[in-house]
Design a protein around this motif. Structure first.
Motif, PDB file in Angstrom:
ATOM      1  N   CYS A  17       3.036  14.821  -4.827  1.00 13.63           N
ATOM      2  CA  CYS A  17       2.615  13.731  -5.327  1.00 13.63           C
ATOM      3  C   CYS A  17       3.497  12.324  -4.574  1.00 13.63           C
ATOM      4  CB  CYS A  17       2.963  13.556  -6.929  1.00 13.63           C
ATOM      5  SG  CYS A  17       4.540  13.112  -7.305  1.00 13.63           S
ATOM      6  N   ALA A  18       2.974  11.294  -4.467  1.00 17.53           N
ATOM      7  CA  ALA A  18       3.516  10.008  -3.963  1.00 17.53           C
ATOM      8  C   ALA A  18       4.555   9.478  -4.955  1.00 17.53           C
ATOM      9  CB  ALA A  18       2.520   9.024  -3.490  1.00 17.53           C
ATOM     10  N   LEU A  19       5.482   8.848  -4.347  1.00 19.32           N
ATOM     11  CA  LEU A  19       6.650   8.138  -5.354  1.00 19.32           C
ATOM     12  C   LEU A  19       6.924   6.742  -4.999  1.00 19.32           C
ATOM     13  CD1 LEU A  19       9.203   8.501  -7.007  1.00 19.32           C
ATOM     14  CD2 LEU A  19      10.442   9.007  -5.020  1.00 19.32           C
ATOM     15  N   LEU A  20       6.940   5.864  -5.975  1.00 20.33           N
ATOM     16  CA  LEU A  20       7.268   4.463  -5.713  1.00 20.33           C
ATOM     17  C   LEU A  20       8.379   4.185  -6.766  1.00 20.33           C
ATOM     18  CD1 LEU A  20       6.924   1.421  -4.772  1.00 20.33           C
ATOM     19  CD2 LEU A  20       5.206   1.259  -6.495  1.00 20.33           C
ATOM     20  N   HIS A  64       0.944  -1.170  -0.125  1.00 19.52           N
ATOM     21  CA  HIS A  64      -0.096  -0.086   0.046  1.00 19.52           C
ATOM     22  C   HIS A  64       0.977   1.457   0.031  1.00 19.52           C
ATOM     23  CE1 HIS A  64       0.801  -0.477   4.395  1.00 19.52           C
ATOM     24  NE2 HIS A  64       0.810   1.030   4.284  1.00 19.52           N
ATOM     25  N   LEU A  65       0.431   2.316  -0.570  1.00 18.96           N
ATOM     26  CA  LEU A  65       1.099   3.572  -0.672  1.00 18.96           C
ATOM     27  C   LEU A  65       0.140   4.706  -0.363  1.00 18.96           C
ATOM     28  CD1 LEU A  65       4.068   4.731  -1.547  1.00 18.96           C
ATOM     29  CD2 LEU A  65       3.127   4.976  -3.596  1.00 18.96           C
ATOM     30  N   ALA A  66       0.287   5.665   0.657  1.00 24.62           N
ATOM     31  CA  ALA A  66      -0.304   6.633   0.907  1.00 24.62           C
ATOM     32  C   ALA A  66      -0.153   8.000   0.002  1.00 24.62           C
ATOM     33  CB  ALA A  66      -0.315   6.990   2.367  1.00 24.62           C
ATOM     34  N   PRO A  67      -1.138   8.931  -0.094  1.00 21.06           N
ATOM     35  CA  PRO A  67      -0.662  10.018  -0.732  1.00 21.06           C
ATOM     36  C   PRO A  67       0.430  10.684  -0.340  1.00 21.06           C
ATOM     37  CG  PRO A  67      -3.378   9.840  -0.344  1.00 21.06           C
ATOM     38  CD  PRO A  67      -2.629   8.687   0.312  1.00 21.06           C
ATOM     39  N   GLY A  68       1.242  11.118  -0.975  1.00 20.97           N
ATOM     40  CA  GLY A  68       2.291  11.831  -0.649  1.00 20.97           C
ATOM     41  C   GLY A  68       3.451  11.159  -0.134  1.00 20.97           C
ATOM     42  N   GLU A  69       3.367   9.835   0.038  1.00 27.18           N
ATOM     43  CA  GLU A  69       4.379   9.037   0.793  1.00 27.18           C
ATOM     44  C   GLU A  69       5.452   8.556  -0.446  1.00 27.18           C
ATOM     45  OE1 GLU A  69       4.635   4.980   3.489  1.00 27.18           O
ATOM     46  OE2 GLU A  69       2.969   5.076   2.107  1.00 27.18           O
ATOM     47  N   SER A  70       6.697   8.387   0.009  1.00 28.80           N
ATOM     48  CA  SER A  70       7.600   7.735  -0.954  1.00 28.80           C
ATOM     49  C   SER A  70       8.050   6.308  -0.403  1.00 28.80           C
ATOM     50  CB  SER A  70       8.735   8.791  -1.055  1.00 28.80           C
ATOM     51  OG  SER A  70       9.423   8.901   0.286  1.00 28.80           O
ATOM     52  N   LEU A  71       8.074   5.435  -1.441  1.00 30.52           N
ATOM     53  CA  LEU A  71       8.610   4.131  -1.190  1.00 30.52           C
ATOM     54  C   LEU A  71       9.558   3.391  -2.111  1.00 30.52           C
ATOM     55  CD1 LEU A  71       8.083   1.448   0.453  1.00 30.52           C
ATOM     56  CD2 LEU A  71       6.184   1.118  -1.083  1.00 30.52           C
ATOM     57  N   ALA A  72      10.620   3.028  -1.619  1.00 28.48           N
ATOM     58  CA  ALA A  72      11.561   2.397  -2.298  1.00 28.48           C
ATOM     59  C   ALA A  72      11.443   0.952  -2.522  1.00 28.48           C
ATOM     60  CB  ALA A  72      13.166   2.674  -1.637  1.00 28.48           C
ATOM     61  N   LEU A  73      11.526   0.493  -3.546  1.00 29.97           N
ATOM     62  CA  LEU A  73      11.430  -0.876  -3.774  1.00 29.97           C
ATOM     63  C   LEU A  73      12.596  -1.572  -4.179  1.00 29.97           C
ATOM     64  CD1 LEU A  73       9.571  -3.388  -3.873  1.00 29.97           C
ATOM     65  CD2 LEU A  73       9.020  -2.880  -6.433  1.00 29.97           C
TER      66      LEU A  73
END
Length: 221
Positions: A190-193, A27-36
């Motif tokens: 914006c969010a970032l994946l 899951h990814l929330a609005p404005g969140e940044s996640l590294a994969l």
């Protein structure tokens, strides 16, 4: 904003299906940044393509803004990408026959979201002011990647999907591009994946997950 539930993806082999992803929950929330993160071939890019609706899973469900991608046909998924997603890849994918200004505004025009003030701001922040009429081949690698990032952010997407966005740059140029990317992400809210193999690249992001044998695990950069 983005929710993957029990997502699986396989590819056929002579020995039977090879599961690249199996039971992915994310899951990814609005404005969140996640590294994969993950080893080469671990399925990172496959997961990103599924999240963008560029491919479909064998099993599971992907929701974007509470809309199931499985319920959308390809034209509807393409419209969602134009209006709500920004895509940045290791290969710049700039249009060689278009000048800088036209490459920058391409996605915004397709989404009917062109904003001259935001375009001027991006040109300045990207260090491309004065280069508007040059063509991609006349730019350095770092300038081309900055332009690709600007093009993705020009429509003010809700989510930016980035696949090894600085993989073709040397470390110094990569650091400058990444610093600018994070600043612009914050400005556009914006969010970032981001898919990356680099702990250094992953470190500034809010969270980090690792793909290992087709499954997600908590990770540290």
């Amino acid at each position: 904003m983005l929710q993957l539930t029990d997502v699986a993806k396989s590819y056929p082999t002579p020995q039977g299906p090879l599961f690249v992803l199996d039971g992915i929950d994310l899951h990814l929330a609005p404005g969140e940044s996640l590294a994969l993160m993950g080893e080469s071939g671990s399925g990172k890019s496959t997961l990103l393509h599924l999240a963008a609706g560029l491919d479909v899973p064998d099993r599971g469900e992907i929701h974007f803004h509470e809309r199931a991608l499985s319920a959308l046909d390809e034209p509807a998924r393409a419209d969602l990408r134009r209006r709500h997603l920004g895509l940045v890849f290791q290969q710049f994918h700039l249009v060689p026959s278009l000048a800088v200004i036209d490459n920058l505004t391409l996605q915004a025009r397709l989404a009917d979201r062109e904003d001259p003030d935001w375009t001027d701001h991006l040109l300045e922040r990207l260090g491309l002011t004065g280069l508007e009429q040059r063509y991609p081949e006349q730019l350095s690698g770092g300038q081309q990647q900055r332009l690709a990032i600007g093009r993705a952010l020009a429509p003010r997407p809700d989510l930016l999907l980035a696949d090894e966005p600085t993989g073709n740059l040397d470390e110094a140029a990569a650091d400058r591009v990444l610093a600018l990317l994070h600043e612009l992400i914050h400005e556009s809210r914006c969010a970032l994946l981001m898919v990356t193999h680099s702990a250094r690249v992953a470190a500034p992001l809010d969270r980090c997950l690792r793909l290992h044998y087709g499954r997600l695990e908590p990770g540290e950069p």
